[in-house]
Design a protein around this motif. Structure first.
Motif, PDB file in Angstrom:
ATOM      1  N   LEU A 120     -54.680   0.858  68.554  1.00  0.00           N
ATOM      2  CA  LEU A 120     -53.605  -0.133  68.638  1.00  0.00           C
ATOM      3  C   LEU A 120     -53.876  -1.259  69.625  1.00  0.00           C
ATOM      4  O   LEU A 120     -52.991  -2.073  69.893  1.00  0.00           O
ATOM      5  CB  LEU A 120     -52.290   0.569  69.000  1.00  0.00           C
ATOM      6  N   GLU A 121     -55.082  -1.320  70.187  1.00  0.00           N
ATOM      7  CA  GLU A 121     -55.435  -2.402  71.095  1.00  0.00           C
ATOM      8  C   GLU A 121     -56.705  -3.078  70.593  1.00  0.00           C
ATOM      9  O   GLU A 121     -57.738  -2.422  70.440  1.00  0.00           O
ATOM     10  CB  GLU A 121     -55.666  -1.859  72.509  1.00  0.00           C
ATOM     11  N   ALA A 123     -53.302  -5.379  69.256  1.00  0.00           N
ATOM     12  CA  ALA A 123     -52.300  -5.031  68.249  1.00  0.00           C
ATOM     13  C   ALA A 123     -52.762  -5.445  66.854  1.00  0.00           C
ATOM     14  O   ALA A 123     -52.969  -6.628  66.586  1.00  0.00           O
ATOM     15  CB  ALA A 123     -50.967  -5.690  68.587  1.00  0.00           C
ATOM     16  N   PRO A 124     -52.922  -4.479  65.939  1.00  0.00           N
ATOM     17  CA  PRO A 124     -53.374  -4.811  64.590  1.00  0.00           C
ATOM     18  C   PRO A 124     -52.210  -5.201  63.688  1.00  0.00           C
ATOM     19  O   PRO A 124     -51.040  -5.006  64.021  1.00  0.00           O
ATOM     20  CB  PRO A 124     -53.995  -3.493  64.120  1.00  0.00           C
ATOM     21  N   LEU A 125     -52.549  -5.737  62.530  1.00  0.00           N
ATOM     22  CA  LEU A 125     -51.578  -5.939  61.473  1.00  0.00           C
ATOM     23  C   LEU A 125     -51.501  -4.635  60.683  1.00  0.00           C
ATOM     24  O   LEU A 125     -52.520  -4.136  60.202  1.00  0.00           O
ATOM     25  CB  LEU A 125     -52.012  -7.085  60.555  1.00  0.00           C
ATOM     26  N   VAL A 126     -50.312  -4.073  60.560  1.00  0.00           N
ATOM     27  CA  VAL A 126     -50.141  -2.782  59.896  1.00  0.00           C
ATOM     28  C   VAL A 126     -49.911  -3.016  58.402  1.00  0.00           C
ATOM     29  O   VAL A 126     -49.029  -3.774  58.005  1.00  0.00           O
ATOM     30  CB  VAL A 126     -48.959  -2.006  60.503  1.00  0.00           C
ATOM     31  N   ALA A 152     -45.073   0.459  62.743  1.00  0.00           N
ATOM     32  CA  ALA A 152     -45.158  -0.897  63.288  1.00  0.00           C
ATOM     33  C   ALA A 152     -44.012  -1.167  64.260  1.00  0.00           C
ATOM     34  O   ALA A 152     -44.200  -1.803  65.307  1.00  0.00           O
ATOM     35  CB  ALA A 152     -45.139  -1.917  62.154  1.00  0.00           C
ATOM     36  N   CYS A 157     -45.992  -3.870  66.474  1.00  0.00           N
ATOM     37  CA  CYS A 157     -46.993  -4.612  65.700  1.00  0.00           C
ATOM     38  C   CYS A 157     -46.346  -5.299  64.504  1.00  0.00           C
ATOM     39  O   CYS A 157     -45.305  -4.879  64.012  1.00  0.00           O
ATOM     40  CB  CYS A 157     -48.075  -3.663  65.186  1.00  0.00           C
ATOM     41  N   ASP A 158     -47.007  -6.355  64.025  1.00  0.00           N
ATOM     42  CA  ASP A 158     -46.591  -6.976  62.773  1.00  0.00           C
ATOM     43  C   ASP A 158     -47.003  -6.074  61.612  1.00  0.00           C
ATOM     44  O   ASP A 158     -47.990  -5.332  61.703  1.00  0.00           O
ATOM     45  CB  ASP A 158     -47.260  -8.339  62.599  1.00  0.00           C
ATOM     46  N   TRP A 159     -46.244  -6.161  60.515  1.00  0.00           N
ATOM     47  CA  TRP A 159     -46.651  -5.437  59.320  1.00  0.00           C
ATOM     48  C   TRP A 159     -46.301  -6.263  58.101  1.00  0.00           C
ATOM     49  O   TRP A 159     -45.366  -7.057  58.118  1.00  0.00           O
ATOM     50  CB  TRP A 159     -46.008  -4.049  59.268  1.00  0.00           C
ATOM     51  N   ARG A 202     -57.761 -10.928  61.052  1.00  0.00           N
ATOM     52  CA  ARG A 202     -56.957  -9.944  61.788  1.00  0.00           C
ATOM     53  C   ARG A 202     -57.606  -8.574  61.797  1.00  0.00           C
ATOM     54  O   ARG A 202     -58.338  -8.191  60.884  1.00  0.00           O
ATOM     55  CB  ARG A 202     -55.570  -9.811  61.143  1.00  0.00           C
TER      56      ARG A 202
END
Length: 243
Positions: A120-121, A123-126, A152, A157-159, A202
């Motif tokens: 998660l580091e 922050a990924p796009l879910v 998310a 995080c964004d999803w 991303r």
């Protein structure tokens, strides 16, 4: 006692918290009773860096691969799983997937968050694994999307629920060999014509309910890279340990 606390106490008396699995009484909502907790095999300790399956040995800080990942093509970088797919873990997954137990996505996402902390580091796009529209129509929900949304939210995080589409209606994959799964999914999953561009540049975290052979997640990872993703990792609720 505040008014809110009184209301919560009254609700608890009328609707006591129940075990997510067996329905027995528990101390808090979205929990497992002690018996079900003991029978649910949560994954911890040393795991394969590619698929999250438990592996023997001591953690020396270096990434390790299980035999399955060493012999198989993985189109993603890293992977983690919260549960072993067996016993109570299997029953929870099937209840979410086929039993209309959409309420399980909330607690399951907490288990997945713990498993996926290293992914998660930054922050990924879910992104959830997609269902074909016809299967989504019959089932009424995509369990992977429910898990992705809840995860998310917990991770901040964004999803994007429709970054990927399943353009081919593949038959059920359960019981099929690794090669059969790979062949069936070869051209089945693609970036969404419009939403797929959000993956460009991303880091992507793919979310699914179960990892068996890895064919579905590999097809999704290839689609993410086709859309311009920088890096793709995966997290699943449960990992099948014996194929």
């Amino acid at each position: 006692m505040t008014l809110r606390a009184r209301i919560q106490t009254a609700v608890t008396l009328v609707y006591p918290a129940r075990c997510l699995n067996c329905g027995g009484l528990v101390e808090s909502d979205f929990g497992l009773c002690s018996a079900c907790w003991r029978e649910t095999e949560f994954i911890s300790g040393l795991v394969c860096d590619r698929c999250g399956v438990p592996v023997a040995g001591e953690d020396d800080g270096q990434p390790v691969e299980c035999d399955d990942c060493a012999m198989s093509q993985r189109d993603w970088s890293q992977g983690r799983a919260a549960l072993v797919y067996g016993g109570q873990g299997r029953r929870l997954v099937l209840a979410l997937k086929h039993g209309d137990r959409t309420d399980l996505a909330h607690p399951a996402s907490a288990w997945m968050l713990r498993a996926a902390a290293a992914l998660l580091e930054p922050a990924p796009l879910v992104v959830p694994v997609p269902l074909h529209w016809s299967r989504l129509l019959r089932r009424r929900y995509n369990q992977s999307a429910l898990l992705a949304q809840a995860l998310a939210a917990r991770a901040g995080c964004d999803w994007v629920p429709d970054s990927l589409i399943r353009s081919v209606q593949t038959p059920m994959l359960e019981g099929r060999s690794r090669q059969e799964r790979t062949d069936l999914l070869a051209d089945a999953i693609r970036p969404h014509p419009r939403m797929g561009e959000r993956m460009t540049g991303r880091d992507i975290l793919l979310v699914d309910d179960v990892l068996t052979s890895g064919a579905t997640l590999s097809a999704c990872a290839r689609a993410c890279y086709a859309a311009g993703a920088k890096r793709v990792s995966v997290v699943v609720l449960a990992r099948v340990t014996a194929l």
